[in-house]
Each structure stands twice: as structure tokens, then as C-alpha cells.
Write a protein that holds these residues in place. Structure first.
Motif, PDB file in Angstrom:
ATOM      1  N   THR A  51       0.847  -1.195   0.000  1.00 20.24           N
ATOM      2  CA  THR A  51       0.000   0.000   0.000  1.00 20.24           C
ATOM      3  C   THR A  51       0.891   1.258   0.000  1.00 20.24           C
ATOM      4  O   THR A  51       1.985   1.243   0.563  1.00 20.24           O
ATOM      5  CB  THR A  51      -0.927   0.015   1.227  1.00 20.24           C
ATOM      6  OG1 THR A  51      -0.175  -0.290   2.393  1.00 20.24           O
ATOM      7  CG2 THR A  51      -2.060  -0.992   1.082  1.00 20.24           C
ATOM      8  N   ASP A  52       0.393   2.328  -0.637  1.00 19.86           N
ATOM      9  CA  ASP A  52       1.224   3.516  -0.839  1.00 19.86           C
ATOM     10  C   ASP A  52       0.546   4.782  -0.315  1.00 19.86           C
ATOM     11  O   ASP A  52      -0.438   4.710   0.424  1.00 19.86           O
ATOM     12  CB  ASP A  52       1.561   3.649  -2.338  1.00 19.86           C
ATOM     13  CG  ASP A  52       0.311   3.914  -3.184  1.00 19.86           C
ATOM     14  OD1 ASP A  52      -0.799   4.048  -2.624  1.00 19.86           O
ATOM     15  OD2 ASP A  52       0.450   3.983  -4.426  1.00 19.86           O
ATOM     16  N   ASN A  53       1.025   5.941  -0.712  1.00 17.99           N
ATOM     17  CA  ASN A  53       0.440   7.211  -0.250  1.00 17.99           C
ATOM     18  C   ASN A  53      -1.014   7.364  -0.698  1.00 17.99           C
ATOM     19  O   ASN A  53      -1.836   7.902   0.038  1.00 17.99           O
ATOM     20  CB  ASN A  53       1.240   8.405  -0.777  1.00 17.99           C
ATOM     21  CG  ASN A  53       2.529   8.623  -0.005  1.00 17.99           C
ATOM     22  OD1 ASN A  53       3.470   9.207  -0.495  1.00 17.99           O
ATOM     23  ND2 ASN A  53       2.604   8.131   1.222  1.00 17.99           N
ATOM     24  N   LEU A  54      -1.338   6.911  -1.904  1.00 19.54           N
ATOM     25  CA  LEU A  54      -2.722   7.038  -2.372  1.00 19.54           C
ATOM     26  C   LEU A  54      -3.644   6.125  -1.565  1.00 19.54           C
ATOM     27  O   LEU A  54      -4.763   6.504  -1.233  1.00 19.54           O
ATOM     28  CB  LEU A  54      -2.819   6.721  -3.868  1.00 19.54           C
ATOM     29  CG  LEU A  54      -2.098   7.713  -4.777  1.00 19.54           C
ATOM     30  CD1 LEU A  54      -2.101   7.229  -6.219  1.00 19.54           C
ATOM     31  CD2 LEU A  54      -2.735   9.095  -4.680  1.00 19.54           C
ATOM     32  N   SER A  60     -10.824   1.687   0.844  1.00 21.28           N
ATOM     33  CA  SER A  60     -10.604   0.250   0.629  1.00 21.28           C
ATOM     34  C   SER A  60      -9.359  -0.283   1.344  1.00 21.28           C
ATOM     35  O   SER A  60      -9.129  -1.485   1.374  1.00 21.28           O
ATOM     36  CB  SER A  60     -10.466  -0.044  -0.864  1.00 21.28           C
ATOM     37  OG  SER A  60     -11.695   0.202  -1.500  1.00 21.28           O
ATOM     38  N   LYS A  61      -8.545   0.627   1.905  1.00 22.58           N
ATOM     39  CA  LYS A  61      -7.372   0.145   2.636  1.00 22.58           C
ATOM     40  C   LYS A  61      -7.823  -0.464   3.960  1.00 22.58           C
ATOM     41  O   LYS A  61      -8.498   0.196   4.756  1.00 22.58           O
ATOM     42  CB  LYS A  61      -6.379   1.283   2.887  1.00 22.58           C
ATOM     43  CG  LYS A  61      -5.121   0.772   3.554  1.00 22.58           C
ATOM     44  CD  LYS A  61      -4.134   1.862   3.868  1.00 22.58           C
ATOM     45  CE  LYS A  61      -3.064   1.289   4.790  1.00 22.58           C
ATOM     46  NZ  LYS A  61      -2.168   2.308   5.318  1.00 22.58           N
ATOM     47  N   ILE A  62      -7.445  -1.712   4.194  1.00 23.89           N
ATOM     48  CA  ILE A  62      -7.854  -2.399   5.428  1.00 23.89           C
ATOM     49  C   ILE A  62      -6.811  -2.171   6.522  1.00 23.89           C
ATOM     50  O   ILE A  62      -7.132  -1.858   7.651  1.00 23.89           O
ATOM     51  CB  ILE A  62      -8.044  -3.909   5.157  1.00 23.89           C
ATOM     52  CG1 ILE A  62      -9.252  -4.100   4.209  1.00 23.89           C
ATOM     53  CG2 ILE A  62      -8.230  -4.696   6.449  1.00 23.89           C
ATOM     54  CD1 ILE A  62      -9.478  -5.515   3.752  1.00 23.89           C
ATOM     55  N   SER A  63      -5.554  -2.343   6.157  1.00 25.18           N
ATOM     56  CA  SER A  63      -4.447  -2.106   7.096  1.00 25.18           C
ATOM     57  C   SER A  63      -3.185  -1.944   6.262  1.00 25.18           C
ATOM     58  O   SER A  63      -3.241  -2.089   5.033  1.00 25.18           O
ATOM     59  CB  SER A  63      -4.298  -3.291   8.053  1.00 25.18           C
ATOM     60  OG  SER A  63      -4.049  -4.454   7.299  1.00 25.18           O
ATOM     61  N   LYS A  68      -8.758  -4.034   0.317  1.00 26.76           N
ATOM     62  CA  LYS A  68      -9.956  -4.857   0.186  1.00 26.76           C
ATOM     63  C   LYS A  68      -9.994  -5.565  -1.175  1.00 26.76           C
ATOM     64  O   LYS A  68     -10.555  -6.640  -1.307  1.00 26.76           O
ATOM     65  CB  LYS A  68     -11.181  -3.922   0.312  1.00 26.76           C
ATOM     66  CG  LYS A  68     -12.472  -4.579   0.647  1.00 26.76           C
ATOM     67  CD  LYS A  68     -13.534  -3.537   0.987  1.00 26.76           C
ATOM     68  CE  LYS A  68     -14.066  -2.878  -0.275  1.00 26.76           C
ATOM     69  NZ  LYS A  68     -15.023  -1.783  -0.022  1.00 26.76           N
ATOM     70  N   SER A  69      -9.386  -4.940  -2.170  1.00 32.57           N
ATOM     71  CA  SER A  69      -9.415  -5.502  -3.528  1.00 32.57           C
ATOM     72  C   SER A  69      -8.086  -6.143  -3.923  1.00 32.57           C
ATOM     73  O   SER A  69      -7.703  -6.124  -5.095  1.00 32.57           O
ATOM     74  CB  SER A  69      -9.751  -4.392  -4.530  1.00 32.57           C
ATOM     75  OG  SER A  69     -10.921  -3.730  -4.156  1.00 32.57           O
ATOM     76  N   ASP A  70      -7.388  -6.723  -2.955  1.00 29.43           N
ATOM     77  CA  ASP A  70      -6.072  -7.303  -3.253  1.00 29.43           C
ATOM     78  C   ASP A  70      -6.105  -8.337  -4.380  1.00 29.43           C
ATOM     79  O   ASP A  70      -5.139  -8.461  -5.136  1.00 29.43           O
ATOM     80  CB  ASP A  70      -5.460  -7.946  -1.996  1.00 29.43           C
ATOM     81  CG  ASP A  70      -4.540  -6.972  -1.266  1.00 29.43           C
ATOM     82  OD1 ASP A  70      -4.200  -5.918  -1.835  1.00 29.43           O
ATOM     83  OD2 ASP A  70      -4.161  -7.269  -0.112  1.00 29.43           O
ATOM     84  N   ASP A  71      -7.224  -9.066  -4.490  1.00 25.55           N
ATOM     85  CA  ASP A  71      -7.282 -10.074  -5.563  1.00 25.55           C
ATOM     86  C   ASP A  71      -7.080  -9.418  -6.929  1.00 25.55           C
ATOM     87  O   ASP A  71      -6.494 -10.010  -7.831  1.00 25.55           O
ATOM     88  CB  ASP A  71      -8.601 -10.857  -5.509  1.00 25.55           C
ATOM     89  CG  ASP A  71      -9.823  -9.937  -5.595  1.00 25.55           C
ATOM     90  OD1 ASP A  71      -9.771  -8.815  -5.056  1.00 25.55           O
ATOM     91  OD2 ASP A  71     -10.821 -10.329  -6.228  1.00 25.55           O
ATOM     92  N   LYS A  72      -7.552  -8.188  -7.075  1.00 22.10           N
ATOM     93  CA  LYS A  72      -7.360  -7.478  -8.343  1.00 22.10           C
ATOM     94  C   LYS A  72      -6.078  -6.653  -8.337  1.00 22.10           C
ATOM     95  O   LYS A  72      -5.266  -6.727  -9.255  1.00 22.10           O
ATOM     96  CB  LYS A  72      -8.520  -6.524  -8.593  1.00 22.10           C
ATOM     97  CG  LYS A  72      -9.734  -7.177  -9.187  1.00 22.10           C
ATOM     98  CD  LYS A  72     -10.720  -6.091  -9.602  1.00 22.10           C
ATOM     99  CE  LYS A  72     -11.955  -6.741 -10.196  1.00 22.10           C
ATOM    100  NZ  LYS A  72     -12.948  -5.750 -10.584  1.00 22.10           N
TER     101      LYS A  72
END
Ligand code: SF4
Length: 139
Positions: A51-54, A60-63, A68-72
């Protein structure tokens, strides 16, 4: 100013973004990031495989490291990593997008871009292919 951290597929989103996003906070942060990236020839970015600054401003960032959309999004990241043979580290934003856009534009229409992120919910909404094809943000 601190170097902007970007995950690989955000090299595409920062070109396709056209003012729409996941939330008010996300859009306002994205506006500031693209303004900086699109107008400064010498802007450096730190590529991170997480995960980055955006993501920091995205609902959708969980931690840290988890979307949340890691599969994609992990698949989108891999497409860009493979296209550019990227490693984590500091790069010139302009050099990266110039190389990436060259690669994407050498297929038939948007087939190469579609292969990376054609099933993204923003693909039909944002100006991704149009901006990449016309090299809109290459300074
Ligand atoms: S959807 Fe996921 S990858 Fe995209 S900005 Fe939000 S947290 Fe980051």
C-alpha cells in the motif's frame, strides 16, 4: 517535500485519473498528487510493492499492506512490474511513465492495457487509455 510513494499500478491510475474516486478525501489527495506528478519534470517517486500514499486516503485500505481488492490490485501491480521489470526503489516518474506508455501503445489499440487492468471498475469511467495513447502527461 517527501517523495511520493506509489505502488506499480498507480503509474497507470495517476495518468488516467479524471477527478473521480472512492471518497471526498481520496479525490482531494489524488488531486494534489497528480498535480505534482503531472507538472514537475524532475519529480521522483518511490515504487513500493505494498500500500502507498494514495492508499492512505482510500476507504478500501484495510491495514498497512492490505487492500480490500487485493485479488485485483496485486494482479494489476504484477502486470506493471513485468512490463517495466520494476524493483522497489526511487525512480523518475516521467521516465517510468514514458517507458510504460511506449510499451502499452505498441500493442493493438488498448489490448496491453486491458490485459493489465481491463476489469478495474474505473476502466470505463476514467480516461486511462485515451491519456496513455496520446501521451498526455509526458512532459
Ligand atoms: S483500491 Fe486498494 S490499491 Fe487502490 S488506492 Fe484503494 S487501497 Fe490502494
Amino acid at each position: 517535500m517527501e517523495t511520493i510513494k506509489l505502488r506499480p499500478h498507480h503509474l497507470l491510475c495517476t495518468q488516467g485519473y479524471s477527478g473521480k474516486g472512492y471518497s471526498k478525501a481520496f479525490v482531494s489527495y489524488m488531486d494534489a498528487v497528480v498535480e505534482r506528478l503531472r507538472n514537475n519534470e524532475d519529480e521522483k517517486v518511490e515504487i513500493v510493492f505494498t500500500t502507498d500514499n494514495l492508499c492512505e486516503n482510500c476507504p478500501s485500505k484495510i491495514s498497512n499492506g492490505v487492500c480490500k481488492s487485493d485479488d485485483k490490485v496485486l494482479r494489476f501491480d504484477k502486470g506493471v512490474i513485468d512490463a517495466l521489470r520494476l524493483d522497489e526503489g526511487i525512480y523518475s516518474y516521467q521516465e517510468l511513465i514514458a517507458k510504460l506508455d511506449e510499451y502499452l501503445a505498441s500493442g493493438v489499440e488498448d489490448e496491453r492495457l486491458k490485459k493489465i487492468c481491463g476489469d478495474c471498475e474505473w476502466y470505463p469511467v476514467s480516461a486511462c487509455w485515451k491519456n496513455i495513447k496520446t501521451k498526455k502527461y509526458i512532459i
